[in-house]
Design a protein around this motif. Structure first.
Motif, PDB file in Angstrom:
ATOM      1  N   ARG A 273     -38.440  73.075 -25.821  1.00 23.21           N
ATOM      2  CA  ARG A 273     -37.137  73.283 -26.855  1.00 23.21           C
ATOM      3  C   ARG A 273     -36.639  71.979 -27.201  1.00 23.21           C
ATOM      4  O   ARG A 273     -36.375  71.603 -27.808  1.00 23.21           O
ATOM      5  N   ALA A 274     -36.514  71.661 -26.320  1.00 24.41           N
ATOM      6  CA  ALA A 274     -35.546  70.486 -26.661  1.00 24.41           C
ATOM      7  C   ALA A 274     -36.124  69.331 -26.797  1.00 24.41           C
ATOM      8  O   ALA A 274     -35.870  68.976 -28.653  1.00 24.41           O
ATOM      9  N   VAL A 275     -37.439  68.629 -26.787  1.00 23.62           N
ATOM     10  CA  VAL A 275     -38.206  68.230 -27.622  1.00 23.62           C
ATOM     11  C   VAL A 275     -38.888  68.384 -29.319  1.00 23.62           C
ATOM     12  O   VAL A 275     -38.304  68.297 -30.360  1.00 23.62           O
ATOM     13  N   ALA A 276     -38.569  69.901 -29.326  1.00 23.08           N
ATOM     14  CA  ALA A 276     -38.686  70.636 -30.701  1.00 23.08           C
ATOM     15  C   ALA A 276     -38.018  69.906 -31.294  1.00 23.08           C
ATOM     16  O   ALA A 276     -38.272  69.642 -32.652  1.00 23.08           O
ATOM     17  N   ALA A 277     -36.205  70.659 -30.794  1.00 28.62           N
ATOM     18  CA  ALA A 277     -35.670  70.654 -31.962  1.00 28.62           C
ATOM     19  C   ALA A 277     -34.904  69.015 -31.900  1.00 28.62           C
ATOM     20  O   ALA A 277     -34.412  69.169 -32.633  1.00 28.62           O
ATOM     21  N   LEU A 278     -35.284  68.248 -30.697  1.00 30.40           N
ATOM     22  CA  LEU A 278     -34.774  66.964 -31.499  1.00 30.40           C
ATOM     23  C   LEU A 278     -35.729  66.229 -32.367  1.00 30.40           C
ATOM     24  O   LEU A 278     -34.749  65.682 -33.730  1.00 30.40           O
ATOM     25  N   VAL A 279     -36.998  67.018 -32.438  1.00 31.17           N
ATOM     26  CA  VAL A 279     -38.179  66.086 -33.934  1.00 31.17           C
ATOM     27  C   VAL A 279     -37.586  67.146 -34.908  1.00 31.17           C
ATOM     28  O   VAL A 279     -37.127  66.365 -35.789  1.00 31.17           O
ATOM     29  N   ALA A 280     -36.858  68.180 -35.193  1.00 33.50           N
ATOM     30  CA  ALA A 280     -36.700  69.703 -35.936  1.00 33.50           C
ATOM     31  C   ALA A 280     -35.283  68.475 -36.810  1.00 33.50           C
ATOM     32  O   ALA A 280     -34.878  68.330 -37.443  1.00 33.50           O
ATOM     33  N   GLY A 281     -34.954  68.084 -36.022  1.00 33.43           N
ATOM     34  CA  GLY A 281     -33.157  68.054 -36.365  1.00 33.43           C
ATOM     35  C   GLY A 281     -32.568  67.058 -36.530  1.00 33.43           C
ATOM     36  O   GLY A 281     -31.890  66.110 -36.293  1.00 33.43           O
TER      37      GLY A 281
END
Lengths: 590, 196
Positions: A273-281
């Protein structure tokens, strides 16, 4: 205080009636500016040696060599050198001569400066901690500095430097005694809060707690505190108030955070989730742009240039991303008796306990691309965490969490509806809504010229105890500030605003990422809000006590009053021996 | 430090404050004020101090910015184009002139108002702003004065709350007022001591 009036002596014609002004120790300049002195000595010394060598100086002709090179140096050079040294010495003397301090009834005052005079004054009951610190040279000279920590974002602490070690200790003891007296006088109001502190003591603990402990040693010189270490730190947690932290104040004793209390986990963020959030954010967009730039430049030509230009940018991007990831991944938040406990870190784990009472404002953010996932970010302003920026990870309560996780943490940091807080529907409106539903006041139509996207969303809503400041259309933001935590506010408008009939109201909170800026309200609305907030600020203090008493139940939002008060004028202390020692309460990192 | 009783200048009574500006100007300032407060404007001498400050800094800046021109004229340097070398000091002077023209309006727009529970401080003409600081929130007060200030018996009072954003400076008030204000603020702060 007598009518003060004097031009010549007071910095600003400000003399404290019965105050006696004392000078600091005469060796102060040496201890303060020893680096400058060292530099001068070094430069002069080097010149001497160098010119000696130029003159063919050799060890055997030591006796003759020196006079020769002295002669050979230009007189002017020497004069300049001597002039500089005299000037520096003069400036040092000057600065010493004009630095004075006085302790009056309830205040400490420090005067500085000859040409530009300054007089700082802090009320003792506002002082959160009095530390003694001894930088290297001061220690060698047997001097010590007294630092008065005021709840002001730090940059303007009152320093008293330097006194003799003993003098500093005595003064500190005296001031702490005095401070306690003042607090005892003010006690009636605070008894309630002390009781209210289920978690209160933890919360308030840090500041005054520390200040108190040494103070509790009733008379004389509070020896242990300053005793061993260079800096008797603001951080000294109660149990071992003194041995604490030779490392210095902020390096706070890195003792483990948990003090054996039960912890309930509230949220957990995995690496995925951390990676996904980083990319999406938003970060992902930068990354894409950068990659595109690389590709384009490479295709178009100039591979060399593209590399040279983009390498640093990419490097920045990677380290930035890594930093975010590092504070997001493996994130865990839990609640303990002392406050919210937060752990994070990919490579190394950091732990931090945030006493609920120290929280001043809560911010919820949602970048555009987090919406499909229903993720939110939860940040806080907290007293004692310092300003934002430098280490903003410390202000994060939940770097990326689902709505459920958010709602699990939120009750601890935001007042619940039945106690003047915010209810679910209003919260939803605040997070996602726009327009005037659920009691929100938004910008008028004329604001669309300045905020085409957000003018229906920018606005505020108020509950009995909270102010909700909503903004952002794509990246949604919500700031929740208890009325009683607003420090000051500013009503402002610029030329364009005036033309459109708008004004901003900025509610100032203790430093941190959460901003209480209500943008572009209709002038009348902004004024109305300002009036209401002013009344609330005035009323809050009177109503404050009963409210605080109501805060006993576990529901954390009690923070609004109780512990905060403790923190400030230390009612926890004032209210007599606090039931719970302000245990290892401070946030700290392991 | 000896407490000297001195010049009437330092005493409050005889001093004058800056007067009102044009009606339109006053209306504009009043438009933002949500309380119809009575404002205490800076001391009349404040303008003089501003002018002196501006001129002093102008002289210094212009002197510094003249360096390229001088070097150019002496043909030590060949690089800066003549117009650029000339433009620097000219801009510096022009800037000062602009500041001086705006100074009276700016000075008049400043003011403070002591209310029951809070202190209002206003400033700025183009970007006018009013800051509200509840007495109970004040963490500490700082009074300072530069050399010209002292010459004219003026001082500046700075208020600090726990928020760095507060940033309130009351400039150009008489030393007497500054001292009085400081004591007053300290006392009211004590009465209304608020939790953080």
């Amino acid at each position: 205080m007598t009518e003060p009036r004097n031009e010549s002596s007071g910095p600003a014609g400000t003399s404290a009636g019965e105050a006696t002004w004392e000078r600091v120790h005469p060796l102060t300049p040496l201890a303060r500016f020893w680096i400058a002195i060292l530099v001068i000595v070094f430069v002069v010394g080097r010149n001497v040696v160098e010119s000696a060598f130029e003159d063919g100086w050799d060890p055997e002709e030591l006796g003759r060599g020196i006079p020769e090179f002295v002669r050979s140096l230009e007189l002017v050079g020497w004069l300049i050198g001597i002039g500089v040294v005299l000037l520096v010495l003069g400036a040092m003397f000057w600065s010493w001569w004009f630095t004075r301090y006085a302790v009056t009834e309830g205040t400490v005052r420090v005067r500085e400066g000859a040409l530009f005079r300054k007089e700082k004054q802090a009320r003792l009951d506002r002082v959160q901690a009095i530390e003694i610190s001894q930088p290297l040279l001061a220690r060698l000279l047997g001097l010590a500095e007294l630092r008065f920590e005021v709840a002001d974002s730090g940059e303007s602490t009152l320093h008293l430097r330097f006194l003799t070690r003993r003098g500093a200790e005595d003064l500190r003891a005296r001031l702490l005694r005095r401070k306690r007296q003042m607090q005892d006088d003010a006690a009636p109001s605070s008894a309630g809060e002390a009781a209210a502190g289920t978690r209160g003591p933890g919360a308030g603990g840090a500041g005054p707690g520390e200040a108190r402990d040494p103070g509790d040693v009733p008379e004389g010189s509070v020896p242990p505190a300053p005793g061993g270490a260079g800096t008797a730190p603001a951080s000294g947690p109660a149990p071992e108030p003194d041995a604490a932290a030779p490392a210095g104040p902020s390096a706070a004793a890195p003792s483990a955070a948990g003090s054996g209390q039960e912890e309930t986990e509230l949220a957990r963020v995995g690496v995925g989730r951390a990676v996904a959030a980083l990319v999406a954010g938003g970060y992902g967009i930068f990354l894409l742009l950068a990659l595109a730039a690389v590709v384009v430049l490479n295709i178009v030509s100039l591979p060399g240039i593209s590399l040279a230009v983009l390498a640093p940018a990419l490097f920045g991007l990677v380290t930035g991303g890594w930093g975010t990831l590092n504070s997001t991944a493996n994130f865990r938040a839990g609640i303990t008796g002392e406050g919210l406990k937060v752990r994070y870190g990919l490579t190394s784990t950091r732990t931090q306990t945030i006493p609920l009472g120290r929280i001043q404002a809560v911010g919820i953010e949602q970048p555009l691309l987090w919406r499909p996932f229903g993720w939110f970010k939860l940040v806080i302003n907290s007293a004692g965490l310092g300003a934002s920026g430098a280490d903003s990870a410390r202000n994060v309560l939940l770097p990326v969490g689902t709505g459920q996780e958010l709602m699990r943490i939120l009750p601890y940091v935001v007042e619940r509806p039945e106690r003047g807080g915010v209810d679910g529907r209003q919260l939803r409106a605040a997070l996602e809504g726009s327009g005037t539903e659920h009691g929100f006041t938004v910008s008028p139509g004329s604001a669309r010229w300045v905020d085409p996207l957000t003018y229906r969303r920018n606005g505020y809503g108020a509950t009995r105890d909270l102010l909700l400041v909503r903004s952002g259309r794509l990246r949604r933001r919500l700031a929740v500030m208890p009325h009683v935590k607003v420090q000051s506010m500013r009503l402002a408008n610029g030329p364009l605003d005036r033309r459109l009939g708008l004004a901003d109201l900025h509610l100032h909170s203790v430093g941190g990422p959460v901003s209480g800026l209500v943008r572009h309200l209709a002038l009348a609305d902004a004024q109305e809000l300002a009036r209401r907030q002013a009344e609330r600020a005035a009323g809050a203090r009177r109503v404050g006590e009963p409210q605080a008493r109501a805060d006993c139940p576990p529901a954390p939002p009690g923070e609004a009053e109780g512990p905060a008060a403790a923190e400030d004028h230390g009612p926890a202390d004032a209210g007599g021996p606090p039931p719970v020692p302000p245990a290892d309460s401070r946030r700290r990192e392991a | 430090m000896p407490e000297t009783e001195n010049a009437p200048a330092a005493r409050g009574e005889a001093r004058k404050h800056l007067g009102e500006g044009s009606p339109a100007f006053e209306r504009r300032l009043a438009a933002l004020d949500a309380w119809d407060s009575r404002w205490v404007r800076p001391d009349a001498k404040y303008l003089t101090v501003i002018v002196i400050n501006e001129i002093v800094s102008c002289v210094i800046w212009t002197a510094v910015l003249c360096v390229p021109l001088v070097l150019r004229l002496l043909e030590v340097w060949s690089w800066p184009w003549m117009w650029l070398a000339v433009a620097l000091p000219v801009l510096s002077v022009a800037w000062t002139v602009l500041e001086l023209v705006l100074a009276p309006r700016r000075a008049r727009a400043r003011g403070y108002s002591e209310r029951e529970e809070d202190l209002l401080v206003r400033q700025g003409v183009m970007w006018h702003r009013i800051t509200v600081v509840p007495y109970g929130r004040m963490q500490y007060v700082e009074v300072s004065s530069g050399p010209w200030d002292r010459l004219f018996g003026l001082a500046k009072v700075e208020l600090h709350t726990a928020s760095a954003a507060t940033d309130v400076k009351i400039e150009g008030i008489s030393q007497h007022d500054a001292a009085r204000l400081r004591e007053e603020l300290a006392q009211r702060g004590e009465e209304r001591l608020a939790a953080l």
